[in-house]
Design a protein around this motif. Structure first.
Motif, PDB file in Angstrom:
ATOM      1  N   ARG A 183     -15.900  -2.347   1.031  1.00  0.00           N
ATOM      2  CA  ARG A 183     -16.148  -0.118   1.737  1.00  0.00           C
ATOM      3  C   ARG A 183     -16.481   0.304   1.355  1.00  0.00           C
ATOM      4  O   ARG A 183     -17.125   1.002   0.962  1.00  0.00           O
ATOM      5  N   GLU A 220      -1.559  11.069   8.086  1.00  0.00           N
ATOM      6  CA  GLU A 220      -2.598  11.620   6.857  1.00  0.00           C
ATOM      7  C   GLU A 220      -4.056  12.420   7.225  1.00  0.00           C
ATOM      8  O   GLU A 220      -4.339  12.700   6.564  1.00  0.00           O
ATOM      9  N   TRP A 221      -4.046  12.072   8.568  1.00  0.00           N
ATOM     10  CA  TRP A 221      -5.479  12.749   8.887  1.00  0.00           C
ATOM     11  C   TRP A 221      -4.995  14.521   9.064  1.00  0.00           C
ATOM     12  O   TRP A 221      -5.792  14.908   9.909  1.00  0.00           O
ATOM     13  N   HIS A 248      -6.937  11.110  -1.420  1.00  0.00           N
ATOM     14  CA  HIS A 248      -7.007  10.903   0.333  1.00  0.00           C
ATOM     15  C   HIS A 248      -8.251  11.638   0.274  1.00  0.00           C
ATOM     16  O   HIS A 248      -8.698  12.474   0.040  1.00  0.00           O
ATOM     17  N   HIS A 249      -8.960  11.352   1.926  1.00  0.00           N
ATOM     18  CA  HIS A 249      -9.630  12.444   2.213  1.00  0.00           C
ATOM     19  C   HIS A 249      -9.506  14.218   1.954  1.00  0.00           C
ATOM     20  O   HIS A 249     -10.632  14.491   1.900  1.00  0.00           O
ATOM     21  N   ASP A 256     -12.533   4.050  -0.180  1.00  0.00           N
ATOM     22  CA  ASP A 256     -12.571   4.702   1.021  1.00  0.00           C
ATOM     23  C   ASP A 256     -12.677   5.753   1.746  1.00  0.00           C
ATOM     24  O   ASP A 256     -13.949   6.337   0.266  1.00  0.00           O
ATOM     25  N   PHE A 261       0.773  -1.106  -0.007  1.00  0.00           N
ATOM     26  CA  PHE A 261       0.020   0.105   0.580  1.00  0.00           C
ATOM     27  C   PHE A 261       1.023   0.914   0.188  1.00  0.00           C
ATOM     28  O   PHE A 261       1.771   1.086   0.673  1.00  0.00           O
ATOM     29  N   GLU A 308      -9.037  -4.142   8.113  1.00  0.00           N
ATOM     30  CA  GLU A 308      -7.621  -3.230   8.435  1.00  0.00           C
ATOM     31  C   GLU A 308      -7.234  -3.394  10.157  1.00  0.00           C
ATOM     32  O   GLU A 308      -7.487  -3.085  11.087  1.00  0.00           O
ATOM     33  N   TRP A 339     -18.153   5.921   4.896  1.00  0.00           N
ATOM     34  CA  TRP A 339     -18.591   5.625   6.059  1.00  0.00           C
ATOM     35  C   TRP A 339     -20.318   6.175   6.388  1.00  0.00           C
ATOM     36  O   TRP A 339     -20.990   6.196   7.065  1.00  0.00           O
ATOM     37  N   TRP A 363      -0.934   5.992   8.188  1.00  0.00           N
ATOM     38  CA  TRP A 363      -0.466   5.731   6.596  1.00  0.00           C
ATOM     39  C   TRP A 363       0.200   6.636   5.508  1.00  0.00           C
ATOM     40  O   TRP A 363       1.609   6.344   4.900  1.00  0.00           O
ATOM     41  N   HIS A 407       0.434   5.046   0.937  1.00  0.00           N
ATOM     42  CA  HIS A 407      -0.261   6.577   0.848  1.00  0.00           C
ATOM     43  C   HIS A 407       0.880   7.772   0.441  1.00  0.00           C
ATOM     44  O   HIS A 407       1.847   8.093   1.174  1.00  0.00           O
ATOM     45  N   TYR A 444      -6.582   3.554  -5.093  1.00  0.00           N
ATOM     46  CA  TYR A 444      -7.386   4.141  -3.205  1.00  0.00           C
ATOM     47  C   TYR A 444      -7.621   5.325  -3.966  1.00  0.00           C
ATOM     48  O   TYR A 444      -7.649   5.664  -4.736  1.00  0.00           O
ATOM     49  N   TRP A 459      -9.534   0.328  -4.529  1.00  0.00           N
ATOM     50  CA  TRP A 459      -9.375   0.482  -3.480  1.00  0.00           C
ATOM     51  C   TRP A 459     -10.195   1.586  -2.596  1.00  0.00           C
ATOM     52  O   TRP A 459      -9.785   2.535  -3.139  1.00  0.00           O
TER      53      TRP A 459
HETATM   54  C1  JFZ Z   1      -8.723   4.556   6.100  1.00  0.00           C
HETATM   55  C2  JFZ Z   1      -8.741   6.017   6.230  1.00  0.00           C
HETATM   56  O1  JFZ Z   1      -9.385   7.220   7.214  1.00  0.00           O
HETATM   57  C3  JFZ Z   1      -6.487   6.010   6.285  1.00  0.00           C
HETATM   58  O2  JFZ Z   1      -6.697   7.187   6.602  1.00  0.00           O
HETATM   59  C4  JFZ Z   1      -6.213   5.349   6.058  1.00  0.00           C
HETATM   60  O3  JFZ Z   1      -6.514   5.721   4.105  1.00  0.00           O
HETATM   61  C5  JFZ Z   1      -6.579   4.297   5.599  1.00  0.00           C
HETATM   62  C6  JFZ Z   1      -6.083   3.075   5.001  1.00  0.00           C
HETATM   63  O4  JFZ Z   1      -8.466   4.014   5.382  1.00  0.00           O
HETATM   64  O5  JFZ Z   1      -9.263   4.370   7.946  1.00  0.00           O
HETATM   65  C7  JFZ Z   1      -9.751   3.481   8.386  1.00  0.00           C
HETATM   66  C8  JFZ Z   1     -11.078   2.456   7.534  1.00  0.00           C
HETATM   67  C9  JFZ Z   1     -11.310   1.608   7.711  1.00  0.00           C
HETATM   68  C10 JFZ Z   1     -11.230   1.384   8.980  1.00  0.00           C
HETATM   69  C11 JFZ Z   1     -10.453   2.273   9.906  1.00  0.00           C
HETATM   70  C12 JFZ Z   1      -9.519   2.753   9.668  1.00  0.00           C
HETATM   71  N1  JFZ Z   1     -12.329   0.118   9.891  1.00  0.00           N
HETATM   72  O6  JFZ Z   1     -13.247   0.576   9.146  1.00  0.00           O
HETATM   73  O7  JFZ Z   1     -11.586   0.016  10.478  1.00  0.00           O
END
Ligand code: JFZ
Length: 460
Positions: free
Chosen positions: A260, A84-85, A132-133, A227, A61, A286, A230, A312, A63, A175, A225
């Protein structure tokens, strides 16, 4: 006698799957509720693309984004959350983060070097963060100005990554975060007012455009992939997301999309209301590994893993426990023993350089994979021998691989080897046996390696 029969009937109702084996006539089939947006294929996909993915065993992976520039630090302070946050940290003003791209000019970025390193590590595929976000696009998207095209660097990063890895024979998955802190239309909750509804519709089209743009620009990719899916706003878009998924699959046959991405019409994520997996593989493991294969209920799965506890993106300082190569390697074995792909994360810095400690970890894993990779690549779980305390097992064709991590004090591994070989333990394995039913797995010294040894038994 009558009572006993009644009891059997009651059990049959509660456990229809178990009863099926005992009494075919009383099993009337699994009860499911009709769903329009649930799982599209309960059970595993067995087509060529999916079989190939399943066989990778190890993935990488990466990031990489604007968060890699501050590397978890701002104004001399260290953020203890995931690097990354950092934009969401109270000590980093959004305006400062949103201008970081003006300094993005990674002179040290060499996608071919990353790809060679991943190849050396033994990765069969890789996942790269296109967005990313924070919403920053590592490709020159036509649908926003917040992209790599408007940095001093200018060049398409995603293209270089896709080309370099593909040339090394490493499959690329992209991603993509649906949640986008930069696009004005993004909402966390379902739109309520007419203005919000209009903005949200715009955001949905923007998301669709970007995903289709990625497919069009990088047709070699093998998967998406997803993300940032949610929040209520997206969960309620099950119909839109499902339609878009069908569109993606029609445009790109064989593409692999995890669990996801979207919810069903009851708001269930990962698994639908019937308990069937949504998408092609279970993305919920994860930084987590199941304790038994039964927990996976027959589904494919991946395990995305960070080297530190969490985080990450690149962090100048890791503020949590850092896993050793030994631990990471044992996780490769553990995931593979339950049929999962282990996807280890790397966070290059703002200049495109891999941190030396990550380079070293990749090299250690590569050293182990060189000797033991055949016990990972294309290997399958062993379900007919009960799990052993000394480590993990995988198998391929007529070979059984013992991944020994907890060496017993008497140097012997007692396992049900005879059962696996139908009572006829092959000569190859016999020479490791000190006694019947005991297998010495230490074997000849393998250099000075302190890393675990995978012992293979050939059924000759
Ligand atoms: C997410 C992202 O927020 C994080 O920065 C990173 O890219 C990661 C791969 O994915 O974080 C998560 C997303 C889902 C869960 C946990 C962290 N989960 O479902 O437990």
């Amino acid at each position: 006698m009558k009572k006993l029969l009644l009891l059997a009937a009651a059990t049959a109702m509660v456990l229809p799957l178990c009863a099926q084996a005992q009494n075919k006539e009383s099993f009337r089939g699994r009860v499911t509720i009709p769903l329009h947006h649930g799982s599209d294929h309960p059970g595993r996909r067995t087509d060529e693309a999916m079989n190939r993915w399943r066989g990778h065993g190890l993935g990488q992976f990466i990031h990489w984004g604007m968060y890699s520039i501050p590397g978890g630090e701002w104004n001399g302070k260290t953020y203890t959350g995931a690097a990354e946050w950092i934009r969401s940290w109270k000590d980093m003003p959004n305006a400062e983060y949103d201008n970081l791209y003006k300094q993005f000019d990674p002179k040290g970025f060499d996608a071919k070097k990353w790809a060679r390193q991943a190849k050396e590590m033994g990765a069969g595929y890789m996942v790269f963060t296109t967005k990313h976000h924070d919403g920053f696009c590592m490709w020159p998207s036509k649908y926003t100005g917040y992209t790599v095209a408007n940095t001093p660097y200018k060049k398409d990063v995603v293209k270089q990554v896709v080309d370099a890895y593909t040339a090394e024979g490493i499959d690329v998955h992209l991603y993509f975060s649906v949640m986008d802190w930069n696009q004005g239309g993004w909402l966390y909750t379902a739109p309520a007012t007419p203005e919000e509804k209009a903005k949200w519709e715009g955001f949905k089209q923007f998301t669709r455009n970007q995903i289709l743009e990625l497919l069009e620009n990088y047709p070699q990719i093998k998967g998406l992939w997803f993300d940032g899916t949610w929040d209520e706003s997206w969960v309620k878009e099950y119909e839109f997301a499902h339609d878009l998924e069908r569109e993606i699959r029609a445009l790109h046959p064989g593409i692999i999309i995890g669990s996801r991405y979207r919810a069903d019409e009851y708001g269930n994520r990962q698994c639908d209301a019937n308990g069937d997996l949504i998408g092609d593989y279970d993305q919920s493991w994860e930084r987590d590994i199941p304790t038994s294969i039964e927990q996976l209920r027959g589904n494919d799965w991946d395990c995305g893993m960070t080297i530190a506890e969490n985080g990450w993106g690149y962090a100048k300082t890791w503020t949590s426990y850092v896993k050793t190569p030994y631990e990471l390697i044992s996780m490769i074995s553990e995931c593979n023993s339950m049929g999962g792909n282990f996807v280890l994360n790397f966070g290059p810095d703002g200049n495109g350089a891999m941190a030396p400690r990550e380079v070293q970890i990749a090299a250690e894993i590569g050293r182990w994979m060189k000797t033991n990779g055949e016990a990972v690549r294309g290997a399958e779980p062993v379900v007919d021998i009960r799990k052993q305390g000394w480590g993990f097992m995988t198998k391929k064709d007529d070979k059984l691989y013992l991944h020994v991590y907890n060496k017993p004090l008497n140097d012997r591994v007692n396992e049900a080897i005879e059962k696996y070989f139908d009572g006829k333990v092959p000569q190859e394995l016999r020479k490791w046996m000190l006694k019947e039913r005991h297998v010495d797995v230490i074997g000849p010294a393998q250099g000075t390696s302190l890393l675990p040894i995978v012992q293979k038994g050939e059924n000759l």
